[in-house]
Motif scaffolding. Structure first.
Motif, PDB file in Angstrom:
ATOM      1  N   GLN A 279       0.833  -1.191   0.000  1.00  0.00           N
ATOM      2  CA  GLN A 279       0.000   0.000   0.000  1.00  0.00           C
ATOM      3  C   GLN A 279       0.876   1.252   0.000  1.00  0.00           C
ATOM      4  O   GLN A 279       1.829   1.356   0.764  1.00  0.00           O
ATOM      5  CB  GLN A 279      -0.919  -0.003   1.221  1.00  0.00           C
ATOM      6  N   GLU A 280       0.485   2.210  -0.849  1.00  0.00           N
ATOM      7  CA  GLU A 280       1.171   3.493  -0.881  1.00  0.00           C
ATOM      8  C   GLU A 280       0.190   4.567  -0.428  1.00  0.00           C
ATOM      9  O   GLU A 280      -0.726   4.285   0.334  1.00  0.00           O
ATOM     10  CB  GLU A 280       1.720   3.752  -2.286  1.00  0.00           C
ATOM     11  N   ASP A 281       0.355   5.791  -0.884  1.00  0.00           N
ATOM     12  CA  ASP A 281      -0.421   6.908  -0.338  1.00  0.00           C
ATOM     13  C   ASP A 281      -1.929   6.666  -0.446  1.00  0.00           C
ATOM     14  O   ASP A 281      -2.626   6.531   0.554  1.00  0.00           O
ATOM     15  CB  ASP A 281      -0.036   8.201  -1.069  1.00  0.00           C
ATOM     16  N   ASP A 282      -2.436   6.658  -1.640  1.00  0.00           N
ATOM     17  CA  ASP A 282      -3.877   6.505  -1.831  1.00  0.00           C
ATOM     18  C   ASP A 282      -4.240   5.331  -2.719  1.00  0.00           C
ATOM     19  O   ASP A 282      -5.348   5.255  -3.230  1.00  0.00           O
ATOM     20  CB  ASP A 282      -4.479   7.791  -2.421  1.00  0.00           C
ATOM     21  N   HIS A 283      -3.301   4.446  -2.937  1.00  0.00           N
ATOM     22  CA  HIS A 283      -3.579   3.296  -3.781  1.00  0.00           C
ATOM     23  C   HIS A 283      -2.637   2.150  -3.408  1.00  0.00           C
ATOM     24  O   HIS A 283      -1.729   2.308  -2.605  1.00  0.00           O
ATOM     25  CB  HIS A 283      -3.405   3.656  -5.267  1.00  0.00           C
ATOM     26  N   CYS A 284      -2.881   0.999  -4.025  1.00  0.00           N
ATOM     27  CA  CYS A 284      -2.041  -0.181  -3.813  1.00  0.00           C
ATOM     28  C   CYS A 284      -1.366  -0.554  -5.130  1.00  0.00           C
ATOM     29  O   CYS A 284      -1.878  -0.263  -6.211  1.00  0.00           O
ATOM     30  CB  CYS A 284      -2.875  -1.352  -3.308  1.00  0.00           C
ATOM     31  N   ARG A 285      -0.267  -1.206  -5.023  1.00  0.00           N
ATOM     32  CA  ARG A 285       0.460  -1.689  -6.191  1.00  0.00           C
ATOM     33  C   ARG A 285       0.990  -3.089  -5.903  1.00  0.00           C
ATOM     34  O   ARG A 285       1.034  -3.519  -4.747  1.00  0.00           O
ATOM     35  CB  ARG A 285       1.612  -0.753  -6.552  1.00  0.00           C
ATOM     36  N   ILE A 286       1.385  -3.770  -6.973  1.00  0.00           N
ATOM     37  CA  ILE A 286       1.977  -5.100  -6.813  1.00  0.00           C
ATOM     38  C   ILE A 286       3.387  -4.941  -6.266  1.00  0.00           C
ATOM     39  O   ILE A 286       4.172  -4.113  -6.737  1.00  0.00           O
ATOM     40  CB  ILE A 286       1.987  -5.859  -8.160  1.00  0.00           C
ATOM     41  N   ASP A 287       3.684  -5.725  -5.261  1.00  0.00           N
ATOM     42  CA  ASP A 287       4.980  -5.633  -4.595  1.00  0.00           C
ATOM     43  C   ASP A 287       6.045  -6.298  -5.460  1.00  0.00           C
ATOM     44  O   ASP A 287       6.241  -7.517  -5.417  1.00  0.00           O
ATOM     45  CB  ASP A 287       4.901  -6.312  -3.222  1.00  0.00           C
ATOM     46  N   THR A 288       6.721  -5.513  -6.265  1.00  0.00           N
ATOM     47  CA  THR A 288       7.809  -6.046  -7.094  1.00  0.00           C
ATOM     48  C   THR A 288       9.142  -6.028  -6.375  1.00  0.00           C
ATOM     49  O   THR A 288      10.140  -6.550  -6.901  1.00  0.00           O
ATOM     50  CB  THR A 288       7.919  -5.216  -8.390  1.00  0.00           C
ATOM     51  N   ASP A 289       9.184  -5.432  -5.195  1.00  0.00           N
ATOM     52  CA  ASP A 289      10.419  -5.489  -4.419  1.00  0.00           C
ATOM     53  C   ASP A 289      10.655  -6.898  -3.863  1.00  0.00           C
ATOM     54  O   ASP A 289      11.804  -7.301  -3.674  1.00  0.00           O
ATOM     55  CB  ASP A 289      10.355  -4.483  -3.263  1.00  0.00           C
ATOM     56  N   ASP A 290       9.573  -7.617  -3.614  1.00  0.00           N
ATOM     57  CA  ASP A 290       9.693  -8.998  -3.164  1.00  0.00           C
ATOM     58  C   ASP A 290       9.990  -9.873  -4.386  1.00  0.00           C
ATOM     59  O   ASP A 290       9.245  -9.860  -5.376  1.00  0.00           O
ATOM     60  CB  ASP A 290       8.392  -9.432  -2.477  1.00  0.00           C
ATOM     61  N   GLN A 291      11.069 -10.651  -4.311  1.00  0.00           N
ATOM     62  CA  GLN A 291      11.501 -11.442  -5.456  1.00  0.00           C
ATOM     63  C   GLN A 291      10.458 -12.493  -5.851  1.00  0.00           C
ATOM     64  O   GLN A 291      10.215 -12.724  -7.030  1.00  0.00           O
ATOM     65  CB  GLN A 291      12.845 -12.121  -5.136  1.00  0.00           C
ATOM     66  N   GLN A 292       9.847 -13.113  -4.848  1.00  0.00           N
ATOM     67  CA  GLN A 292       8.845 -14.145  -5.136  1.00  0.00           C
ATOM     68  C   GLN A 292       7.625 -13.546  -5.839  1.00  0.00           C
ATOM     69  O   GLN A 292       7.112 -14.096  -6.803  1.00  0.00           O
ATOM     70  CB  GLN A 292       8.420 -14.833  -3.838  1.00  0.00           C
ATOM     71  N   SER A 293       7.169 -12.382  -5.374  1.00  0.00           N
ATOM     72  CA  SER A 293       6.037 -11.714  -6.008  1.00  0.00           C
ATOM     73  C   SER A 293       6.395 -11.230  -7.413  1.00  0.00           C
ATOM     74  O   SER A 293       5.558 -11.306  -8.330  1.00  0.00           O
ATOM     75  CB  SER A 293       5.578 -10.538  -5.143  1.00  0.00           C
ATOM     76  N   LYS A 294       7.604 -10.771  -7.604  1.00  0.00           N
ATOM     77  CA  LYS A 294       8.033 -10.312  -8.929  1.00  0.00           C
ATOM     78  C   LYS A 294       8.064 -11.455  -9.932  1.00  0.00           C
ATOM     79  O   LYS A 294       7.583 -11.313 -11.071  1.00  0.00           O
ATOM     80  CB  LYS A 294       9.408  -9.666  -8.809  1.00  0.00           C
ATOM     81  N   GLU A 295       8.613 -12.604  -9.531  1.00  0.00           N
ATOM     82  CA  GLU A 295       8.646 -13.763 -10.423  1.00  0.00           C
ATOM     83  C   GLU A 295       7.224 -14.270 -10.714  1.00  0.00           C
ATOM     84  O   GLU A 295       6.932 -14.705 -11.842  1.00  0.00           O
ATOM     85  CB  GLU A 295       9.485 -14.874  -9.795  1.00  0.00           C
ATOM     86  N   ALA A 296       6.360 -14.194  -9.708  1.00  0.00           N
ATOM     87  CA  ALA A 296       4.979 -14.629  -9.924  1.00  0.00           C
ATOM     88  C   ALA A 296       4.291 -13.752 -10.965  1.00  0.00           C
ATOM     89  O   ALA A 296       3.541 -14.248 -11.826  1.00  0.00           O
ATOM     90  CB  ALA A 296       4.213 -14.593  -8.605  1.00  0.00           C
ATOM     91  N   LEU A 297       4.530 -12.422 -10.923  1.00  0.00           N
ATOM     92  CA  LEU A 297       3.932 -11.520 -11.907  1.00  0.00           C
ATOM     93  C   LEU A 297       4.461 -11.811 -13.309  1.00  0.00           C
ATOM     94  O   LEU A 297       3.704 -11.826 -14.279  1.00  0.00           O
ATOM     95  CB  LEU A 297       4.216 -10.073 -11.507  1.00  0.00           C
ATOM     96  N   GLU A 298       5.768 -12.037 -13.414  1.00  0.00           N
ATOM     97  CA  GLU A 298       6.346 -12.318 -14.732  1.00  0.00           C
ATOM     98  C   GLU A 298       5.807 -13.619 -15.316  1.00  0.00           C
ATOM     99  O   GLU A 298       5.467 -13.685 -16.502  1.00  0.00           O
ATOM    100  CB  GLU A 298       7.881 -12.375 -14.607  1.00  0.00           C
ATOM    101  N   ASN A 299       5.723 -14.664 -14.494  1.00  0.00           N
ATOM    102  CA  ASN A 299       5.203 -15.939 -14.991  1.00  0.00           C
ATOM    103  C   ASN A 299       3.708 -15.839 -15.322  1.00  0.00           C
ATOM    104  O   ASN A 299       3.229 -16.499 -16.245  1.00  0.00           O
ATOM    105  CB  ASN A 299       5.430 -17.038 -13.958  1.00  0.00           C
ATOM    106  N   THR A 300       2.979 -15.021 -14.577  1.00  0.00           N
ATOM    107  CA  THR A 300       1.564 -14.821 -14.885  1.00  0.00           C
ATOM    108  C   THR A 300       1.396 -14.179 -16.251  1.00  0.00           C
ATOM    109  O   THR A 300       0.546 -14.599 -17.059  1.00  0.00           O
ATOM    110  CB  THR A 300       0.908 -13.955 -13.796  1.00  0.00           C
ATOM    111  N   CYS A 301       2.180 -13.155 -16.540  1.00  0.00           N
ATOM    112  CA  CYS A 301       2.112 -12.503 -17.849  1.00  0.00           C
ATOM    113  C   CYS A 301       2.534 -13.461 -18.960  1.00  0.00           C
ATOM    114  O   CYS A 301       1.958 -13.448 -20.060  1.00  0.00           O
ATOM    115  CB  CYS A 301       3.004 -11.261 -17.863  1.00  0.00           C
TER     116      CYS A 301
END
Length: 930
Positions: A279-301
């Protein structure tokens, strides 16, 4: 004593446990079957011998001589017999019910195995091909494949079916010709629970090296949310399950590309479950700082074949649909401002994709197995059992509500209906009936109107609500019935079900009830390069966009599915199997109180008074007389008495009870009547065949007027009468083929006595009997012994080849007409049409040719005269007996050719231009039709 109703109620528990310790796990309760789960306490493998399938399915006369032993096979055989014989409704269904872990799925599989095994043996006896005999194996493979997508482990049961499965066997001519699987109420929430997931995910993760045909992007070293609780000790079991799943796909004809698509979608769901949000100021984003979450996003795409921006926009924002439809608005999106909102949106998409994949799999299996026949069907209904854990949520509420509805259905359609009929007919005492059905109706009304309706209103309200608001609204305007079945205890709802009280978490009900699928999922995946995933989502687009059909909450969808299932059951005759499981206390003694509670909850104790009536089978008098009537009388009672006199009866036992509206039978009596009815049908068939043979021989004798042939016919009749029934049946079928052809010919030539006749077949000759038994006489036989004049060619001794016979006949005609080439006489594309062949065979035109005079000579005086020849039309008129044939321009027909040209309409020159098309001769297709 296999009938539980014969035991005093205080001794029922001891009696059941005594039978259970001897390995007797099945017991009759009237027409109900009580099944006890052995759970390793006793050995029961020897009681499921499939060799009993033939005896129970086919040998009704043998079964009628003894009581039918209690068994799941006996229930399946009873339902199968009613389908085949047309008793009751066209559709029969076996309903298995009980608490979780009591063996419902096991018994359902055994019943299905019994029915398909009996069908395979019947097809083998009838000489069906291997594809038909493999139908049972393909049905078993389909159920095994579906179970991998629906079976999961729970707190109370390691292997638990998490949906309602109704397997339909489709019948045609008394045997199974196809199957169809109907699935209801799949527990989709289990996909995103993170533990105790469906078996297919565990099989995938355990056997990653075996999935060589699909690039899943999964790794054994990585940790995934959907497979975080895999037990290493079950690795071999899961690998074996994966091999069984793959074998089932191969047997059902799934291609490598289709299997690749399936496992890529499953891998996509596993990767999506690892996406995390921040969560950031007024919205949420995908946590790409976490390596596991970043790889999950790439494999999903990668697996979805989408751009990263499309996935991020779908998961972190929502599309605002303008309400106005008469003018255009710009596309607006609103960012989700909490992690919980993004996570809920992600889980909603995962559940929706899995649901689409599962129902696509069901439709694919049905397309492979189903024969699309819905008139005669036999179904096996297997549902999840009643559940009660330490912590219960909306999943347990849905499961228990379904069991509540089905238990009410059983009480209303079976117990109450049967009790009313037995009281009216005087078979049980007219005691004050217990108001059981009314109790179930009040309980369900409280659950649906007080709990479900209020919970749906709160969840769909635009005003945010908490658990206190929900509790306050549920308790408002409370009545005694509400307080009797629904209470509140420490932020939990306590529902008094038929099987006991269960506490449900208010917070879990409030948070999981909303099951809204994002509207923009179709917009996002519309640009996907994954064609299989694109088709999955777009097939559901029409239903998703229909606002009236859309159910926004889980409880709304639940009620809709249960109503659909109930309507399906109303069209069937039901056969009930009640499953229980005895449990031991800490001192290894049997928990008798728990066993009695299960007997009461499944309705066994309520069914005991009705089961003590010894007449489980009943017909109306009209139905009974129609099925078992005797030709000697038309009176109902006289016919019943006549049938009763044929039964094996004891002095102290009555096998038939004549009521006011129904006639009641014991099952043994019913089986004896069915056996006698079957034997009567066999005798009638033999009598019809015998009369037909005698009639055919009489007609032959009458037409020929030959005493020598009459003597041969009498010998035939004597031999046929003395033949065994099986041999007599084969002989009659062999000779009736050409006898019907001869009958038609003799009718047209009733007055003609030209010496032509069907050859007399002496069945005393061994070679002739062999030909008859092998049914070789498939064409008309001609006797040439009485033809005047010497034929120009020698006919075959016994059989004629159809084509060669006609060719030689036309050769004689061509010689008589001075036609040198036979090809100028017959059409070019086909030597002779089927209709011409039938005409020539029916006329039996046999002629000889005198080459010196070029004139026809036959025994009937067939000739070509000047008056038979029309010079202007070039038509040859050939008279043979009472029939006339016409020949013109290579066409031989029974009808005179048209004098004027034929005008043919075609698609391109129809209507206005058709008069320009003038043909001077018939087209080839019309020539063949003649």
């Amino acid at each position: 004593m296999d009938d539980l109703s014969a035991i005093p109620q205080e001794n029922i528990i001891d009696y059941l446990l005594e039978r259970f310790e001897r390995g007797q796990i099945y017991t009759w309760v009237g027409t109900l079957l009580l099944a006890i789960n052995p759970d390793g306490e006793t050995t029961t493998e020897d009681i499921y011998d499939l060799s009993r399938a033939n005896d129970l399915n086919n040998n009704v006369s043998d079964v009628a001589l003894k009581d039918v032993a209690p068994h799941i096979f006996a229930v399946a055989a009873r339902a199968h017999y009613r389908v085949v014989q047309g008793l009751g409704k066209p559709s029969q269904v076996i309903v298995l019910n009980g608490e979780t872990g009591t063996g419902k799925t096991f018994n359902a599989w055994r019943a299905l195995e019994f029915l398909t095994a009996g069908n395979a043996s019947a097809d083998k006896r009838r000489g069906q091909d291997a594809a038909c005999r493999d139908l049972g194996q393909r049905i078993a493979d389909a159920c095994r494949l579906i179970s991998a997508f629906t079976v999961a482990s729970t707190e109370g049961n390691e292997i638990s079916s998490r949906h309602v499965e109704l397997v339909w066997l489709e019948y045609k001519l008394g045997s199974v010709c196809g199957a169809m699987v109907s699935s209801y109420l799949l527990e989709r929430n289990r996909v995103t629970m993170g533990r105790c997931n469906f078996q297919i995910f565990g099989q995938m993760m355990t056997a990653l090296t075996d999935i060589e045909f699909a690039d899943t992007g999964l790794s054994r070293d990585a940790r995934y949310f959907m497979s975080s609780d895999l037990d290493p000790s079950k690795g071999q079991q899961l690998r074996d399950g994966f091999r069984d799943t793959m074998r089932a796909m191969d047997m059902l004809g799934f291609t490598e590309d289709r299997k690749k698509d399936i496992f890529q979608v499953l891998a996509l769901l596993i990767h999506m479950s690892n996406i995390r949000f921040t969560q950031e100021d007024d919205h949420c984003r995908i946590d790409t700082d976490d390596q596991q979450s970043k790889e999950a996003l790439e494999n999903t795409c990668k697996l979805a074949r989408l751009q990263k921006e499309d996935i991020v926009e779908l998961l972190t924002s929502t599309l605002i649909n303008p309400q106005s439809s008469w003018r255009r608005h710009p596309v607006c999106r609103r960012n989700l401002n909490t992690e919980d909102a993004c996570r809920y949106r992600l889980h909603s998409i995962i559940r929706h994709l899995y649901d689409l994949l599962f129902h696509w799999l069901i439709n694919s299996v049905n397309g492979i197995l189903s024969a699309r026949l819905f008139s005669e069907r036999l179904g096996i209904l297997d549902i999840f059992g009643f559940e009660r854990f330490d912590a219960n949520g909306i999943e347990q509420l849905c499961v228990n509500y379904v069991n509540e509805r089905l238990q009410r259905y059983f009480m209303e359609k079976y117990l109450e209906f049967r009790r009313k009929n037995l009281q009216e007919e005087g078979l049980i005492e007219d005691a004050e009936p217990p108001d059981i059905v009314r109790l179930y109706e009040d309980r369900l009304s409280t659950i649906e109107k007080r709990l479900f309706a209020t919970l749906n209103d709160v969840c769909l309200s635009t005003v945010p609500s908490d658990s206190a608001t929900l509790i306050r609204q549920v308790c408002a305007n409370g009545c005694p019935e509400t307080r009797r079945f629904l209470k509140v205890r420490q932020e939990n709802f306590v529902v008094q079900h038929y099987a006991g009280a269960v506490e449900y978490s208010v917070n879990d009900l409030l948070s999981k009830n909303i099951d809204k699928i994002p509207d923009e999922i179709t917009v996002t995946f519309a640009v996907s390069k994954n064609t299989f995933l694109y088709r999955l989502i777009n097939k559901s687009k029409l239903h998703h966009e229909n606002g009236k059909a859309k159910k926004a909450t889980m409880l709304s969808k639940l009620r809709c599915n249960v109503d659909s299932l109930t309507r399906e059951l109303n069209n069937c005759d039901a056969h009930y199997v009640r499953c229980i499981k005895p449990r031991r206390l800490n001192n290894r003694e049997w928990d008798r109180n728990e066993l009695r509670r299960q007997l009461a909850n499944t309705g066994i104790l309520d069914a005991l008074p009705l089961a003590r009536c010894k007449y489980p089978i009943h017909f109306t008098y009209k139905e009974f007389f129609k099925r078992y009537r005797c030709e000697q009388t038309s009176d109902f009672r006289a016919a019943c008495k006549m049938l009763e006199s044929r039964l094996t009866m004891n002095d102290d036992d009555s096998l038939i009870h004549y009521g006011k509206h129904f006639i009641f039978l014991t099952e043994r009596t019913f089986l004896q009547l069915e056996s006698a009815r079957k034997q009567l049908h066999v005798e009638c068939v033999e009598k019809i065949e015998s009369f037909w043979i005698k009639y055919r021989n009489y007609r032959r004798q009458h037409i020929k007027g030959n005493m020598a042939d009459a003597q041969t016919i009498n010998i035939q009749n004597e031999l046929i009468e003395k033949s065994p029934p099986e041999r007599k049946r084969i002989i009659s079928m062999g000779i009736c083929v050409y006898a019907e052809t001869y009958r038609r010919q003799s009718t047209r030539e009733n007055t003609a006595r030209d010496g032509q006749a069907v050859v007399n077949i002496d069945i005393r000759d061994e070679s002739t009997k062999t030909n008859l038994l092998e049914n070789k006489y498939d064409v008309q036989l001609i006797d040439y012994s009485n033809i005047q004049g010497k034929p120009q060619f020698t006919p075959p001794n016994v059989l004629y080849d159809k084509t060669s016979y006609i060719i030689r006949w036309l050769e004689d005609v061509s010689k008589a007409m001075n036609i040198q080439n036979i090809r100028s006489l017959v059409p070019k594309k086909s030597l002779i049409s089927h209709n011409q062949l039938a005409d020539i065979r029916s006329q039996d035109a046999r002629c000889t040719c005198n080459s010196s005079s070029n004139r026809f000579h036959t025994e009937s005086g067939l000739e070509k005269n000047s008056e038979d020849y029309n010079k202007g039309e070039d038509v040859h008129v050939i008279r043979h007996g009472t029939s006339t044939l016409f020949y013109k321009n290579g066409v031989l027909s029974r009808r005179r050719p048209a004098r004027l040209p034929v005008r043919v309409h075609t698609r391109l020159t129809c209507l206005t231009n058709s008069h320009y098309l003038v043909h001077t001769e018939l087209p080839q297709g019309l020539q063949d039709c003649l």
